[in-house]
Design an enzyme around this catalytic site. Sequence first.
Site, PDB file in Angstrom:
ATOM      1  N   ASP A 207     -18.683  39.177  13.741  1.00 24.09           N
ATOM      2  CA  ASP A 207     -19.183  39.297  15.112  1.00 24.09           C
ATOM      3  C   ASP A 207     -18.947  40.693  15.687  1.00 24.09           C
ATOM      4  O   ASP A 207     -19.311  40.956  16.823  1.00 24.09           O
ATOM      5  CB  ASP A 207     -18.493  38.245  15.988  1.00 24.09           C
ATOM      6  CG  ASP A 207     -19.117  38.113  17.371  1.00 24.09           C
ATOM      7  OD1 ASP A 207     -20.351  38.178  17.473  1.00 24.09           O
ATOM      8  OD2 ASP A 207     -18.366  37.964  18.359  1.00 24.09           O
ATOM      9  N   SER A 231     -22.842  37.233  22.752  1.00 20.22           N
ATOM     10  CA  SER A 231     -23.316  36.372  21.668  1.00 20.22           C
ATOM     11  C   SER A 231     -23.699  35.005  22.224  1.00 20.22           C
ATOM     12  O   SER A 231     -22.980  34.433  23.047  1.00 20.22           O
ATOM     13  CB  SER A 231     -22.215  36.194  20.613  1.00 20.22           C
ATOM     14  OG  SER A 231     -21.831  37.438  20.079  1.00 20.22           O
ATOM     15  N   GLN A 281     -27.378  35.750  13.979  1.00 18.57           N
ATOM     16  CA  GLN A 281     -26.824  35.643  15.333  1.00 18.57           C
ATOM     17  C   GLN A 281     -27.894  36.026  16.347  1.00 18.57           C
ATOM     18  O   GLN A 281     -28.716  36.908  16.097  1.00 18.57           O
ATOM     19  CB  GLN A 281     -25.613  36.566  15.491  1.00 18.57           C
ATOM     20  CG  GLN A 281     -24.930  36.486  16.857  1.00 18.57           C
ATOM     21  CD  GLN A 281     -23.717  37.396  16.930  1.00 18.57           C
ATOM     22  OE1 GLN A 281     -23.844  38.613  16.842  1.00 18.57           O
ATOM     23  NE2 GLN A 281     -22.544  36.813  17.084  1.00 18.57           N
TER      24      GLN A 281
END
Length: 288
Positions: A207, A231, A281
Amino acid sequence: MTNPAESLVDLLDLEQIEVNIFRGRSPQESLQRVFGGQVAGQALVAAGRTTDGDRPVHSLHAYFLRPGRPGVPIVYQVERVRDGRSFTTRRVTAVQQGRTIFNLTASFHKPEEGPFEHQLPPARELPDPESLPPVAEEIRKHLGALPEALERMARRQPFDIRYVDRLRWNPEEIDGADPRSAVWMRAVGPLGDDPLVHTCALTYASDMTLLDAVRIPVEPLWGQRNFDMASLDHAMWFHRPFRADEWFLYDQESPIAIGGRGLARGRIYDQRGNLLVSVVQEGLFRSL
């Protein structure tokens, strides 16, 4: 001073407070919200702690529902959805101050031999990671010195990050840039020999830079930002065993950004070109 890699292992070492219930630390940081990779990594630890340990995780799918508050512990509640002959499924809910901030579903698969194998190789020949400067060194070279907040973050950073392509610093360099990024990464110190720790550490790292690919055609990755980003969801598929304290290549691209949302996908390879993990993502982008 504690090695940042040791701090990461400690961060992933959850306290079990009841059957299927775990509590994770959330360090007091200057950031506005808890780092998403931390929550994902801790949730996966909680899921893995409720299995027999003989089935590595093969996939996870997660949603970031609310921003977490730094400095406030996070409670992870695990639902044992399935214990089958080949697959184990766990659903994890992360709760902070009575509010759900994150959901994760993880699937674990008993290792088995398949009837065939194939993979796509890395898209291009890439330089050796040792030949590239650490990102903090590259920023210091351009700025002369890191701002105090960035210097503190660099000292606590558990991963060595090295960008394959040099960083861009002005609109002229950004003009015409493709939404692609590639970085070499590895933990800055040993992480031990527990495979679950390495999987959760890489989940943490996944991430850190993925949404960079969305921003590359729009603004410099470092310096003053014109966009806030967060996110929204995160999915990973784990293909092969690996160590997160050995160099891995994170090849990232953004196929589309529209309507305030940007999609990014990444492929993680080892130095021999073996595909280890696939990641997708979506992030939310808003003007500041």
